[in-house]
Design an enzyme around this catalytic site. Sequence first.
Site, PDB file in Angstrom:
ATOM      1  N   HIS A 175      63.604  80.369  79.826  1.00  0.00           N
ATOM      2  CA  HIS A 175      62.981  79.095  79.174  1.00  0.00           C
ATOM      3  C   HIS A 175      63.360  77.757  79.831  1.00  0.00           C
ATOM      4  O   HIS A 175      64.473  77.848  80.705  1.00  0.00           O
ATOM      5  CB  HIS A 175      63.275  79.107  77.830  1.00  0.00           C
ATOM      6  CG  HIS A 175      62.628  79.923  76.984  1.00  0.00           C
ATOM      7  ND1 HIS A 175      62.736  80.391  75.472  1.00  0.00           N
ATOM      8  CD2 HIS A 175      61.580  80.988  77.280  1.00  0.00           C
ATOM      9  CE1 HIS A 175      61.918  81.139  74.981  1.00  0.00           C
ATOM     10  NE2 HIS A 175      61.195  81.885  76.048  1.00  0.00           N
ATOM     11  N   GLU A 208      64.920  75.028  78.667  1.00  0.00           N
ATOM     12  CA  GLU A 208      66.219  74.441  78.340  1.00  0.00           C
ATOM     13  C   GLU A 208      67.244  75.346  79.139  1.00  0.00           C
ATOM     14  O   GLU A 208      68.246  74.632  79.623  1.00  0.00           O
ATOM     15  CB  GLU A 208      66.324  74.525  76.777  1.00  0.00           C
ATOM     16  CG  GLU A 208      65.429  74.200  75.899  1.00  0.00           C
ATOM     17  CD  GLU A 208      64.211  75.078  75.607  1.00  0.00           C
ATOM     18  OE1 GLU A 208      63.647  74.919  74.332  1.00  0.00           O
ATOM     19  OE2 GLU A 208      63.792  75.688  76.227  1.00  0.00           O
ATOM     20  N   CYS A 211      63.772  77.689  70.645  1.00  0.00           N
ATOM     21  CA  CYS A 211      63.435  78.794  70.055  1.00  0.00           C
ATOM     22  C   CYS A 211      64.856  79.258  69.346  1.00  0.00           C
ATOM     23  O   CYS A 211      65.976  79.048  69.676  1.00  0.00           O
ATOM     24  CB  CYS A 211      62.958  80.100  71.018  1.00  0.00           C
ATOM     25  SG  CYS A 211      64.127  80.443  72.099  1.00  0.00           S
ATOM     26  N   CYS A 245      67.248  79.577  72.724  1.00  0.00           N
ATOM     27  CA  CYS A 245      67.740  78.482  73.462  1.00  0.00           C
ATOM     28  C   CYS A 245      68.335  77.362  72.488  1.00  0.00           C
ATOM     29  O   CYS A 245      69.067  76.592  72.726  1.00  0.00           O
ATOM     30  CB  CYS A 245      66.362  77.827  73.627  1.00  0.00           C
ATOM     31  SG  CYS A 245      65.615  78.491  75.253  1.00  0.00           S
ATOM     32  N   TRP A 269      24.413  72.454  95.420  1.00  0.00           N
ATOM     33  CA  TRP A 269      25.294  71.691  95.199  1.00  0.00           C
ATOM     34  C   TRP A 269      25.040  70.520  94.372  1.00  0.00           C
ATOM     35  O   TRP A 269      24.246  69.791  95.047  1.00  0.00           O
ATOM     36  CB  TRP A 269      26.666  71.582  96.171  1.00  0.00           C
ATOM     37  CG  TRP A 269      27.219  72.645  96.628  1.00  0.00           C
ATOM     38  CD1 TRP A 269      27.134  72.975  98.130  1.00  0.00           C
ATOM     39  CD2 TRP A 269      28.166  73.426  95.965  1.00  0.00           C
ATOM     40  NE1 TRP A 269      27.966  74.269  98.306  1.00  0.00           N
ATOM     41  CE2 TRP A 269      28.336  74.583  97.061  1.00  0.00           C
ATOM     42  CE3 TRP A 269      28.513  73.770  94.815  1.00  0.00           C
ATOM     43  CZ2 TRP A 269      29.075  75.859  96.679  1.00  0.00           C
ATOM     44  CZ3 TRP A 269      29.319  74.878  94.589  1.00  0.00           C
ATOM     45  CH2 TRP A 269      29.831  75.771  95.344  1.00  0.00           C
ATOM     46  N   ARG A 291      40.912  75.292  87.514  1.00  0.00           N
ATOM     47  CA  ARG A 291      40.845  76.720  87.536  1.00  0.00           C
ATOM     48  C   ARG A 291      42.178  77.395  87.454  1.00  0.00           C
ATOM     49  O   ARG A 291      42.540  78.201  86.942  1.00  0.00           O
ATOM     50  CB  ARG A 291      39.998  77.420  88.496  1.00  0.00           C
ATOM     51  CG  ARG A 291      38.434  77.060  88.299  1.00  0.00           C
ATOM     52  CD  ARG A 291      37.430  77.706  89.465  1.00  0.00           C
ATOM     53  NE  ARG A 291      36.258  77.601  89.120  1.00  0.00           N
ATOM     54  CZ  ARG A 291      35.299  78.108  90.182  1.00  0.00           C
ATOM     55  NH1 ARG A 291      35.956  78.646  91.371  1.00  0.00           N
ATOM     56  NH2 ARG A 291      33.852  78.021  90.053  1.00  0.00           N
ATOM     57  N   ASP A 324      23.621  83.647  90.329  1.00  0.00           N
ATOM     58  CA  ASP A 324      24.728  82.970  91.367  1.00  0.00           C
ATOM     59  C   ASP A 324      25.724  84.086  91.946  1.00  0.00           C
ATOM     60  O   ASP A 324      26.485  83.822  92.822  1.00  0.00           O
ATOM     61  CB  ASP A 324      25.613  81.913  90.818  1.00  0.00           C
ATOM     62  CG  ASP A 324      24.582  80.653  90.204  1.00  0.00           C
ATOM     63  OD1 ASP A 324      23.514  80.593  90.885  1.00  0.00           O
ATOM     64  OD2 ASP A 324      25.086  79.778  89.506  1.00  0.00           O
ATOM     65  N   LEU A 335      34.199  82.615  91.028  1.00  0.00           N
ATOM     66  CA  LEU A 335      35.102  81.902  89.911  1.00  0.00           C
ATOM     67  C   LEU A 335      36.611  82.057  90.279  1.00  0.00           C
ATOM     68  O   LEU A 335      37.465  82.137  89.511  1.00  0.00           O
ATOM     69  CB  LEU A 335      35.004  82.591  88.638  1.00  0.00           C
ATOM     70  CG  LEU A 335      33.593  82.488  88.098  1.00  0.00           C
ATOM     71  CD1 LEU A 335      33.393  83.044  86.713  1.00  0.00           C
ATOM     72  CD2 LEU A 335      32.903  81.062  87.995  1.00  0.00           C
ATOM     73  N   ARG A 345      40.200  78.500  95.362  1.00  0.00           N
ATOM     74  CA  ARG A 345      40.143  78.386  96.777  1.00  0.00           C
ATOM     75  C   ARG A 345      40.639  77.258  97.607  1.00  0.00           C
ATOM     76  O   ARG A 345      39.998  76.333  98.166  1.00  0.00           O
ATOM     77  CB  ARG A 345      38.620  78.421  97.403  1.00  0.00           C
ATOM     78  CG  ARG A 345      37.991  79.908  96.874  1.00  0.00           C
ATOM     79  CD  ARG A 345      36.742  80.236  97.553  1.00  0.00           C
ATOM     80  NE  ARG A 345      35.637  79.400  96.950  1.00  0.00           N
ATOM     81  CZ  ARG A 345      35.011  79.460  95.959  1.00  0.00           C
ATOM     82  NH1 ARG A 345      35.186  80.473  95.253  1.00  0.00           N
ATOM     83  NH2 ARG A 345      33.732  78.736  95.727  1.00  0.00           N
TER      84      ARG A 345
END
Length: 339
Positions: free
Chosen positions: A56, A58, A81, A91, A176, A190, A206, A210, A213
């Site tokens: 974590h 911390e 936590c 933590c 485009w 993404r 299409d 997805l 790149r």
Amino acid sequence: MADADEAGDRRWLDAAARLAGRGVPLSRPNPSVGAIIVRQGVVVGRGWTMAGGRPHAEAVALEQAGEAAQGATLYVSLEPCAHTSPRGPACADLVAGAGLARVVIGCPDPDPRTAGIGAERIRSAGIEVLLPGSAACEASLSGYFAVRQLGRPHVTLKLALSQDGALARPPGGDQWLTGEVARSHVHAMRAKMDAILVGSGTLQADNPKLDVRLPGIADRSPERWLLTSGEAPDGWKAVASPQDISALLPAQYLMVEGGAQTARAFLAAELVDRMLLYRAPISITGDVPRLPELTAAALDGSSVWHKADSRPLGSDTLDVYEALPCSPESSPPSAPSAK
């Protein structure tokens, strides 16, 4: 005792929220948290949740600070936590034993294993604990809060639009709408998603990859999901309706990149939390898919959407809209946490 400064506390919490962004979405199934340890105005330790959820933030920051944590202030975007786990220590116990003078927490944790318990455990060790609230920290944890409080991922609707709301050019020309800078920005967004979803029409028309790149982060491509009542092809997963996106859990962040029909389905179901609208500086005539309700003029003064950001991306413009809060009729049960 560490210096206390309300404005300074807010700035450091903002910085912790930005650090947390480095762990999105690799921290899944845990939330990505940011932590900064400051002593006499100098950062002596910092961290964010590592890939897979451990260690974590911390723990990373405290290890980096070492003895310099004595008498310092810890700024952390989410309440530490309080529960034990085979994956690592609580933590709250690490923080309580570190010799800190102050702990400033951006957001309380809705997980019942920690909610209020973590802060009180630190306070009982003689450490000053503040929870001033932080919009930046809350925004950085939007996926975690959506899972915990709504039982679904945080949903971002991404669309490329002409000035008059067209989603595509007429057949036979350039595919485009937006330029290279805007398209690169989409790939960066993404990379911050656990999953990405399109409708069957987009898949058939299409066959989109997805993926991400961009050099250095191509391995961060999200899971591909298809909105369909049938079966998904190889490499994809299927969800039958927008209302069924709880099936994507433990994903915290979902991007919807479908066409007009998919966008309208999610908007009608009131399941869109944020919109990324990439606007090209052109108008398009002809019979092409359109969303005129999402033009800049149509959204101006909306009672549903708040324009949170607007920036140029080459010759295009990105408008970011956040859904205005509403009072849900019912609250689904909290989802389990892996922390």
